[in-house]
Scaffold this active site. Structure first.
Site, short mmCIF file in Angstrom:
data_model
loop_
_atom_site.label_atom_id
_atom_site.label_comp_id
_atom_site.label_asym_id
_atom_site.label_seq_id
_atom_site.Cartn_x
_atom_site.Cartn_y
_atom_site.Cartn_z
N GLY A 134 0.84 -1.20 0.00
CA GLY A 134 0.00 0.00 0.00
C GLY A 134 0.87 1.25 0.00
N SER A 136 2.83 3.53 1.57
CA SER A 136 3.36 3.51 2.94
C SER A 136 4.86 3.72 2.96
CB SER A 136 3.04 2.14 3.57
OG SER A 136 3.47 1.11 2.71
N LYS A 189 4.29 -0.12 -10.11
CA LYS A 189 4.25 1.34 -9.84
C LYS A 189 5.66 1.91 -9.80
CE LYS A 189 5.59 1.05 -5.37
NZ LYS A 189 6.21 1.73 -4.30
N ASP A 242 -0.81 3.47 -4.20
CA ASP A 242 0.64 3.36 -4.13
C ASP A 242 1.30 4.10 -5.29
OD1 ASP A 242 2.95 2.56 -2.93
OD2 ASP A 242 2.78 0.44 -3.40
N SER A 252 10.49 8.51 -2.59
CA SER A 252 10.59 7.40 -3.56
C SER A 252 11.95 7.41 -4.25
CB SER A 252 9.49 7.53 -4.62
OG SER A 252 9.80 6.69 -5.71
N GLU A 279 14.41 -0.59 -7.32
CA GLU A 279 13.77 -1.83 -7.76
C GLU A 279 13.05 -1.71 -9.09
OE1 GLU A 279 11.77 -2.35 -3.99
OE2 GLU A 279 12.81 -4.23 -3.69
N1 LIG Z 1 11.07 1.87 2.36
C1 LIG Z 1 9.77 1.91 2.21
O1 LIG Z 1 9.14 2.93 2.46
C2 LIG Z 1 9.01 0.71 1.72
C3 LIG Z 1 7.63 0.69 1.83
C4 LIG Z 1 6.92 -0.40 1.36
C5 LIG Z 1 7.62 -1.47 0.79
N2 LIG Z 1 8.98 -1.42 0.71
C6 LIG Z 1 9.66 -2.57 0.11
O2 LIG Z 1 10.31 -3.27 1.17
C7 LIG Z 1 11.54 -3.83 0.70
C8 LIG Z 1 12.67 -3.34 1.59
O3 LIG Z 1 12.71 -1.94 1.47
P1 LIG Z 1 13.65 -1.02 2.34
O4 LIG Z 1 13.28 0.37 2.06
O5 LIG Z 1 13.67 -1.50 3.72
O6 LIG Z 1 15.02 -1.31 1.60
P2 LIG Z 1 16.47 -1.00 2.09
O7 LIG Z 1 17.24 -0.82 0.84
O8 LIG Z 1 16.47 0.06 3.13
O9 LIG Z 1 16.83 -2.37 2.79
C9 LIG Z 1 16.88 -3.53 2.15
C10 LIG Z 1 17.35 -4.57 3.16
O10 LIG Z 1 17.59 -5.77 2.44
C11 LIG Z 1 18.55 -6.49 3.18
N3 LIG Z 1 19.65 -6.96 2.33
C12 LIG Z 1 20.52 -6.22 1.61
N4 LIG Z 1 21.41 -7.04 1.02
C13 LIG Z 1 21.08 -8.31 1.38
C14 LIG Z 1 21.58 -9.59 1.07
N5 LIG Z 1 22.64 -9.74 0.29
N6 LIG Z 1 20.96 -10.67 1.60
C15 LIG Z 1 19.89 -10.54 2.42
N7 LIG Z 1 19.36 -9.33 2.75
C16 LIG Z 1 19.95 -8.24 2.20
C17 LIG Z 1 19.14 -5.61 4.25
O11 LIG Z 1 18.59 -5.92 5.51
C18 LIG Z 1 18.70 -4.24 3.81
O12 LIG Z 1 18.58 -3.36 4.84
C19 LIG Z 1 11.68 -3.36 -0.74
O13 LIG Z 1 11.26 -4.39 -1.59
C20 LIG Z 1 10.74 -2.18 -0.87
O14 LIG Z 1 10.19 -2.03 -2.15
C21 LIG Z 1 9.68 -0.36 1.16
#
Ligand SMILES: NC(=O)c1ccc[n+]([C@@H]2O[C@H](COP(=O)([O-])OP(=O)(O)OC[C@H]3O[C@@H](n4cnc5c(N)ncnc54)[C@H](O)[C@@H]3O)[C@@H](O)[C@H]2O)c1
Length: 337
Positions: A134, A136, A189, A242, A252, A279
């Site tokens: 969503g 967020s 998105k 989203d 973003s 991504e």
């Molecule tokens: N940040 C947001 O606001 C948000 C909101 C909704 C969904 N998401 C989704 O959640 C997911 C994580 O987002 P984020 O913002 O926390 O990303 P981020 O880039 O801050 O963190 C990604 C995490 O992935 C892990 N990682 C990195 N390399 C790795 C490896 N080799 N093996 C295993 N784990 C590893 C680490 O814990 C790292 O902190 C993404 O798919 C993103 O699209 C993010």
């Protein structure tokens, strides 16, 4: 109260861990990255991914995945989408039949074209993989700003269980059985957000942004319907909701990378500058392949691919979008005489 585990200590993993801790659950955070675990154990803050947000002492932080996932009612998969498969693989032998794994990573896997719950099921066929998605941004959820999300699960009982774990006075959770529709909206998105950023970088205005958001969701929904999803999902929080937040917000990273590309940076330069996984770059290729597989035209996504990977100038891409074949806005409508 539930015992829950969050895999991934990036911005989103931490924000969700704090939310569940505030709801009274016992939360364990795990990361594959030693540097991240050390930083959190030492300072209780991930300065790179979620600066200024303190992880409360009650939340356990560990690098031991067995300890993290043993006897947990739910496991939240919060690593970047490129690491969902390898992280799920690490859970082999550690999780039981019916274990609920909540995917929050947004992406389509290159090659298999699987959504993230499909990747998890491919590695761990016995688990109950669900999605939470969503509009967020972690930065806002971490501060407790009012936010809404949707949990997608095949059965209502699981959906309600997950809804109850996350729901609070600042985090409202809806349920929806259209798991694939939720996942498609969440990952595609990011591709449209790259386009919106490119338009911003080129200096275009609000009209262009509105056009990209509206025609972008049209494109995502067309593909989703061809893949068997419910069109109503794309008009909801995980679809247009989203998409709006991603195309409009400086939180973003996809939009920020797009802005740099629109200003003339190469893809490599833009990704380096953003300093986080963008991504949408991976999902762009996968989305195009899905369009080919399901025979659905995806003009904006096609142009994003050409700008990212085929050296097409951003300006030329916009002109080609504007001048492509003339069509009706909405197909299959009856015309009067
Ligand atoms: N940040 C947001 O606001 C948000 C909101 C909704 C969904 N998401 C989704 O959640 C997911 C994580 O987002 P984020 O913002 O926390 O990303 P981020 O880039 O801050 O963190 C990604 C995490 O992935 C892990 N990682 C990195 N390399 C790795 C490896 N080799 N093996 C295993 N784990 C590893 C680490 O814990 C790292 O902190 C993404 O798919 C993103 O699209 C993010």
């Amino acid at each position: 109260m539930a015992n829950v585990s969050v895999l991934g200590c990036g911005g989103w993993g931490i924000a969700l861990a704090i939310l569940m801790n505030n709801n009274g659950h016992n939360v364990t955070l795990w990361s594959a990255l030693d540097s991240e675990v050390e930083m959190l154990l030492k300072n209780r803050i991930n300065e790179k991914s979620l600066p200024g947000i303190v992880v409360p002492e009650e939340i356990k932080v560990t690098e031991d995945i067995k300890e993290a996932v043993t006897d947990k009612e739910v496991i939240v998969m919060a690593v970047a989408s490129a690491y969902v498969r390898s992280t799920a693989n690490k859970l082999k032998g550690l999780v039981n039949e019916g274990q609920i794994i909540i995917d929050v990573a947004k992406g389509i896997e290159d090659g298999t074209l699987y959504t993230m719950t499909e990747v998890i099921k491919d590695e761990l066929p016995m688990v109950n993989a669900v999605v939470l998605s969503g509009p967020s941004h972690a930065e806002e959820v971490g501060k407790g700003l009012p936010t809404t999300c949707v949990v997608g699960a095949k059965d209502r009982e699981t959906a309600v269980k997950v809804q109850n774990i996350f729901m609070s006075d600042c985090f409202r959770v809806y349920t929806n059985p259209d798991v694939k529709g939720i996942e498609l909206g969440g990952s595609l998105k990011n591709v449209i957000a790259l386009a919106a950023g490119i338009a911003d970088g080129l200096g275009y205005g609000d009209n262009t942004k509105a056009a990209l958001i509206t025609r972008g969701i049209h494109e995502i929904a067309r593909l989703g319907v061809a893949m068997g999803c419910n069109i109503a999902t794309f008009t909801g929080l995980t679809g247009i909701g989203d998409l709006i937040v991603t195309c409009a917000s400086m939180h973003s990273r996809n939009r920020r990378a797009g802005i740099l590309i629109g200003k003339g940076a190469s893809l490599d330069e833009a990704v380096k500058e953003v300093q986080m996984v963008v991504e949408g770059v991976y999902s762009a290729k996968a989305a195009l392949a899905l369009g080919e597989k399901y025979n659905v035209s995806l003009p904006i996504i096609e142009k994003v691919n050409q700008v990212l990977f085929d050296n097409m100038s951003a300006k030329e891409a916009v002109i080609e979008l504007m001048l492509r074949d003339k069509i009706d806005e909405i197909t299959n409508q009856e015309w009067g005489e």
